[in-house]
Write a protein that holds these residues in place. Structure first.
Motif, mmCIF file in Angstrom:
data_model
loop_
_atom_site.group_PDB
_atom_site.id
_atom_site.type_symbol
_atom_site.label_atom_id
_atom_site.label_comp_id
_atom_site.label_asym_id
_atom_site.label_seq_id
_atom_site.Cartn_x
_atom_site.Cartn_y
_atom_site.Cartn_z
ATOM 1 N N VAL A 29 0.752 -1.232 -0.043
ATOM 2 C CA VAL A 29 0.024 0.062 0.218
ATOM 3 C C VAL A 29 0.893 1.247 -0.107
ATOM 4 C CG1 VAL A 29 -1.695 1.259 1.381
ATOM 5 C CG2 VAL A 29 -1.866 -1.085 1.166
ATOM 6 N N ALA A 30 1.968 1.237 0.584
ATOM 7 C CA ALA A 30 2.785 2.303 0.643
ATOM 8 C C ALA A 30 3.702 2.425 -0.802
ATOM 9 C CB ALA A 30 3.994 2.358 1.893
ATOM 10 N N SER A 31 3.687 1.666 -1.502
ATOM 11 C CA SER A 31 4.407 1.746 -2.743
ATOM 12 C C SER A 31 3.766 2.755 -3.825
ATOM 13 C CB SER A 31 4.219 0.316 -3.403
ATOM 14 O OG SER A 31 4.718 0.444 -4.720
ATOM 15 N N HIS A 32 4.684 3.515 -4.400
ATOM 16 C CA HIS A 32 3.988 4.573 -5.317
ATOM 17 C C HIS A 32 3.161 4.318 -6.333
ATOM 18 C CE1 HIS A 32 3.938 8.431 -7.415
ATOM 19 N NE2 HIS A 32 4.649 7.770 -8.326
ATOM 20 N N GLN A 33 4.042 3.031 -7.064
ATOM 21 C CA GLN A 33 3.441 2.274 -8.040
ATOM 22 C C GLN A 33 1.924 1.751 -7.920
ATOM 23 O OE1 GLN A 33 6.213 -0.674 -9.066
ATOM 24 N NE2 GLN A 33 7.481 0.745 -10.438
ATOM 25 N N LEU A 37 -1.432 2.989 -9.619
ATOM 26 C CA LEU A 37 -2.238 1.824 -10.164
ATOM 27 C C LEU A 37 -3.609 2.061 -9.764
ATOM 28 C CD1 LEU A 37 -2.544 -0.648 -12.299
ATOM 29 C CD2 LEU A 37 -1.981 -1.818 -10.238
ATOM 30 N N HIS A 38 -3.783 1.979 -8.538
ATOM 31 C CA HIS A 38 -5.129 2.229 -7.910
ATOM 32 C C HIS A 38 -5.741 3.488 -8.419
ATOM 33 C CE1 HIS A 38 -8.171 1.368 -4.961
ATOM 34 N NE2 HIS A 38 -7.951 2.535 -4.186
ATOM 35 N N GLN A 39 -5.195 4.520 -8.550
ATOM 36 C CA GLN A 39 -5.822 5.770 -8.744
ATOM 37 C C GLN A 39 -6.226 5.633 -10.336
ATOM 38 O OE1 GLN A 39 -2.893 8.995 -8.453
ATOM 39 N NE2 GLN A 39 -4.177 10.172 -6.998
ATOM 40 N N LEU A 41 -7.103 2.993 -11.665
ATOM 41 C CA LEU A 41 -8.290 1.822 -11.861
ATOM 42 C C LEU A 41 -9.594 2.652 -11.263
ATOM 43 C CD1 LEU A 41 -6.517 -1.445 -10.617
ATOM 44 C CD2 LEU A 41 -7.480 -1.175 -12.994
ATOM 45 N N LEU A 42 -9.537 3.581 -10.371
ATOM 46 C CA LEU A 42 -10.559 4.219 -9.684
ATOM 47 C C LEU A 42 -11.045 5.156 -10.889
ATOM 48 C CD1 LEU A 42 -9.543 5.085 -6.336
ATOM 49 C CD2 LEU A 42 -11.541 3.468 -6.911
ATOM 50 N N PHE A 43 -10.099 5.831 -11.537
ATOM 51 C CA PHE A 43 -10.465 6.756 -12.768
ATOM 52 C C PHE A 43 -11.190 5.968 -14.008
ATOM 53 C CE2 PHE A 43 -9.315 8.838 -16.705
ATOM 54 C CZ PHE A 43 -9.814 10.220 -16.401
ATOM 55 N N CYS A 44 -10.455 4.763 -14.185
ATOM 56 C CA CYS A 44 -11.171 3.922 -15.366
ATOM 57 C C CYS A 44 -12.599 3.659 -14.898
ATOM 58 C CB CYS A 44 -10.266 2.735 -15.895
ATOM 59 S SG CYS A 44 -8.778 3.524 -16.534
ATOM 60 N N HIS A 45 -12.866 3.209 -13.764
ATOM 61 C CA HIS A 45 -14.017 2.710 -13.218
ATOM 62 C C HIS A 45 -14.924 3.814 -13.125
ATOM 63 C CE1 HIS A 45 -16.704 0.511 -11.035
ATOM 64 N NE2 HIS A 45 -17.041 1.304 -10.134
ATOM 65 N N ARG A 46 -14.689 5.183 -12.828
ATOM 66 C CA ARG A 46 -15.528 6.194 -12.883
ATOM 67 C C ARG A 46 -15.873 6.480 -14.545
ATOM 68 N NH1 ARG A 46 -11.746 9.358 -9.696
ATOM 69 N NH2 ARG A 46 -12.091 8.298 -7.637
ATOM 70 N N ARG A 47 -15.049 6.123 -15.294
ATOM 71 C CA ARG A 47 -15.361 6.557 -16.659
ATOM 72 C C ARG A 47 -16.033 5.539 -17.416
ATOM 73 N NH1 ARG A 47 -11.834 10.480 -19.425
ATOM 74 N NH2 ARG A 47 -13.712 10.364 -20.906
ATOM 75 N N GLY A 48 -15.981 4.281 -16.858
ATOM 76 C CA GLY A 48 -16.595 3.305 -17.544
ATOM 77 C C GLY A 48 -15.360 2.486 -18.545
ATOM 78 N N LEU A 49 -14.087 2.484 -18.150
ATOM 79 C CA LEU A 49 -13.424 2.198 -19.255
ATOM 80 C C LEU A 49 -12.635 0.854 -18.483
ATOM 81 C CD1 LEU A 49 -11.743 5.579 -20.186
ATOM 82 C CD2 LEU A 49 -13.247 4.355 -21.447
#
Length: 128
Positions: A29-33, A37-39, A41-49
């Motif tokens: 969780v502390a890893s920058h990568q 990646l989590h950000q 995925l959240l962005f793609c989920h919001r946009r439906g991608l």
């Protein structure tokens, strides 16, 4: 009798000297990568991608179809001169390897004293 208030104060004083346990940080969780990646995925989920979900069997079939298509394309084009030369060299090497393997197998079937005698014939002795 000891009053309950005094017992609590004495316990707090004793606890003040001890190191209080903390939860260790999670390296994932502390890893920058991981956070990036989590950000994403959240962005793609919001946009439906979200990446498309298809069964494994379908993916395997598509992969086989692509491989067959590549093989058909390669079969249509005649091999270049370099490829032909490389193929002939490879065939020669395979023939040589087979001959060497047969020779080694035939030598293994021969008794040891015959093999030793055969090697001694090639050794030159110098007379004084």
């Amino acid at each position: 009798m000891v009053q309950p208030h005094q017992v609590i104060e004495s316990q707090q004083q004793e606890d003040g000297d001890l190191i209080k346990p903390r939860k260790p940080p999670n390296p994932i969780v502390a890893s920058h990568q991981h956070r990036a990646l989590h950000q994403e995925l959240l962005f793609c989920h919001r946009r439906g991608l979200l990446p498309r979900r298809e069964p494994e069997l379908q993916r395997v079939l598509e992969h086989k179809q692509r491989e067959q298509h590549k093989q058909r394309e390669l079969a249509l084009h005649p091999p270049s001169d370099l490829e032909a030369k490389l193929r002939t060299i490879q065939q020669r090497l395979q023939v040589c390897e087979l001959e060497e393997k047969k020779r080694n197998e035939s030598q293994q079937n021969v008794p040891e004293f015959v093999r030793v005698r055969g090697t001694l014939k090639h050794v030159q002795t110098f007379s004084s």
